[in-house]
Every structure is written in C-alpha cells, then in structure tokens.
Design an enzyme around this catalytic site. Sequence first.
Site, PDB file in Angstrom:
ATOM      1  N   TYR A 143      -7.643   2.360  -0.925  1.00 51.50           N
ATOM      2  CA  TYR A 143      -8.019   2.008  -2.281  1.00 51.50           C
ATOM      3  C   TYR A 143      -9.228   0.899  -1.794  1.00 51.50           C
ATOM      4  O   TYR A 143      -8.928  -0.064  -1.188  1.00 51.50           O
ATOM      5  CB  TYR A 143      -6.884   1.378  -3.019  1.00 51.50           C
ATOM      6  CG  TYR A 143      -7.594   0.672  -4.301  1.00 51.50           C
ATOM      7  CD1 TYR A 143      -7.809   1.484  -5.319  1.00 51.50           C
ATOM      8  CD2 TYR A 143      -7.817  -0.755  -4.184  1.00 51.50           C
ATOM      9  CE1 TYR A 143      -8.495   0.919  -6.533  1.00 51.50           C
ATOM     10  CE2 TYR A 143      -8.215  -1.382  -5.525  1.00 51.50           C
ATOM     11  CZ  TYR A 143      -8.572  -0.655  -6.507  1.00 51.50           C
ATOM     12  OH  TYR A 143      -9.193  -1.164  -7.553  1.00 51.50           O
ATOM     13  N   LYS A 272     -10.249 -11.826  -3.344  1.00 52.68           N
ATOM     14  CA  LYS A 272      -8.947 -11.988  -3.620  1.00 52.68           C
ATOM     15  C   LYS A 272      -8.546 -13.652  -3.320  1.00 52.68           C
ATOM     16  O   LYS A 272      -8.861 -14.505  -3.780  1.00 52.68           O
ATOM     17  CB  LYS A 272      -7.993 -11.053  -2.873  1.00 52.68           C
ATOM     18  CG  LYS A 272      -7.932  -9.725  -3.702  1.00 52.68           C
ATOM     19  CD  LYS A 272      -6.963  -8.767  -3.236  1.00 52.68           C
ATOM     20  CE  LYS A 272      -7.182  -7.387  -4.086  1.00 52.68           C
ATOM     21  NZ  LYS A 272      -6.789  -7.372  -5.436  1.00 52.68           N
TER      22      LYS A 272
END
Length: 313
Positions: A143, A272
Amino acid sequence: MDGNAVRDVDSAHIWHPYAAPGQDVFVVASANGVYLTMADGAELIDGMSSWWSAAHGHRHPRLVAAAKKQIDTMSHVMFGGLTHAPAAQLTKNLMHLTGGAYSQVFYSDSGSVAVEVAMKMALQWARGRGKKGDRFLTWRSGYHGDTFATMSVCDPVGGMHAMWGPNILTEQVFADAPPVRGASAAQRAKYLEHLEQLIDESIVALLIEPVVQGAGGMRFHDHELLVGVREICERHDVLLIADEIATGFGRTGDLFATHAAGITSDIMCVGKALTGGFMSMAATLATPKVVEGMEPKALMHGPTFMANPLACA
C-alpha cells in the site's frame, strides 16, 4: 457543539475513509498521551497511534511548545521562491538522521503525495539516462497511498483500489508478496530470483515498503531480503524507492528500516511520525545519483503547503 450534535452533522454530511456516509462513529473530545477522551467522558487507548503517526503520544509538551512558538511567528508562507528557518532546520535534521546518504529533499503535505513525487523523480531520472521505461515493479500486499499514481502500485487485487483496474490506472508490474519473517535463506533466494525475472527495459524503479507491509496486513519480512533487493537494483540499473512513511522514525524499533538492513534506497519517502502526528506532512529524499541523473533538473511538482513552517517546526 455537544457529542450528539457532532454525530448528527457527521452522519448527515461527512465522508470517512473507505466508508459510505452515515457510518456510526465515536466522537473524540480531546487527546493526551496514549489516551483519547470521548465526548461522553470515556477514555480509549489510541492503539493505532492515529494511523502510526502519533509516535510520541498526543499533546507531547515539546511538540506543543514548538507549535505555539512557531504559530506566533509565521504559520504559513508559500515555498515558491521563498524559504525559512523551520524548513532549513528540518532539512538539516533529516540529513543528519539519514547519515548524509541523501542530498536533496522535497516536502509535501501527505505520504501519498511523497510517493507520487518519488515516482516522478524516478521517471525524470530514467529520462535523463536515456531509458525508455515508464513502469514500476513492486510486490503484492503493498500500500502506497490513494492518489492516482500511488493507487497503481498498491495491491491490485487485495488492496483498497481493486475497483479501478488497468483501464483506469497505469498497469505496473507485481511480484508475489515477499516471504514472511523467519523465511529460510533458500526461500529468500527463490523469491529474489522470482523478483529479478520480472525486471525488463520497461522498469525504472522498484518500490517497496521495507520490513513491514502495513495496510496489507502487517506482514513482516526479513532484513536480509532488503539486501537482496538492493543488489538486484544495482545489477539492473533501476532505482530502489523505500516507502518508509509508516516504518520511519522508530516505528519498527530502528530509526529507519532500510538503514537497519544496512542498505540505502535511492529515494526514501517519510511522513506520519515525521511531525509526531501533529500535522500532515511528508518528505521525499533523494541521493546524489538521482538528483544528478534527473532531466529536467527541476522537479515538476509544487504543493501549496509545501514545507509549511508550522509543520516543519
């Protein structure tokens, strides 16, 4: 607005990730440390670290202090033709943390865009080298984001974007999912042989999540596999792109998964935990090999909130 009012508005008008409107949701009133306090006063542990971003816990005092100091000075200014101290300091920190392996950094506002930028870098590098290829090799269970280029390198069957298919997305090349951690040397060698056989003149780069395939099921593989992947890229003169958006900044126990394996990717994407979960921000780092080989030298991308001072701080 109380919790019931929030829920009513949400149910009527707001989309959530990978969900139809009207889904049942929890209303968060505040967050501190590992805890989320709900509107009804209940406390929950944020076990996913808000999708692996809040690496230091919510409202960490050092991050709060940095944000408050910066917002009083300058919350945003465009990065076209301008620069600022927060961007310079963050860049200096990233160069240090990555051991001087990378020479150039491109800032964006999400991990998906960071991977898009990495793919653009690779294509411009291929153009500069006179290569005719325009496709990427990756492995299944991966992903890399929700924008169009990144959807094309997510798992085409088991991933979140299977509905689009090759008629919409660029058709990339997919190897089998890597053998899981603990595989024998023979199993790793057999897999690497399979991976190498998929490289032809159409391939410009190999794009992977190192050590952990997150959204693909938390599938771990051995560090030794990365060494073999690096060697394959060297033999075939293709770039290695490491998507460390989920794994970077200690999420696997090591600062970066590739460095723990003793290798350096040609391009590395981080995000992130980059801001400790405070704001959306990502970066794409490139080695001198990539920068010097790109044609044109200008990277044709420019997010409005690129290198946002508040996020950099």
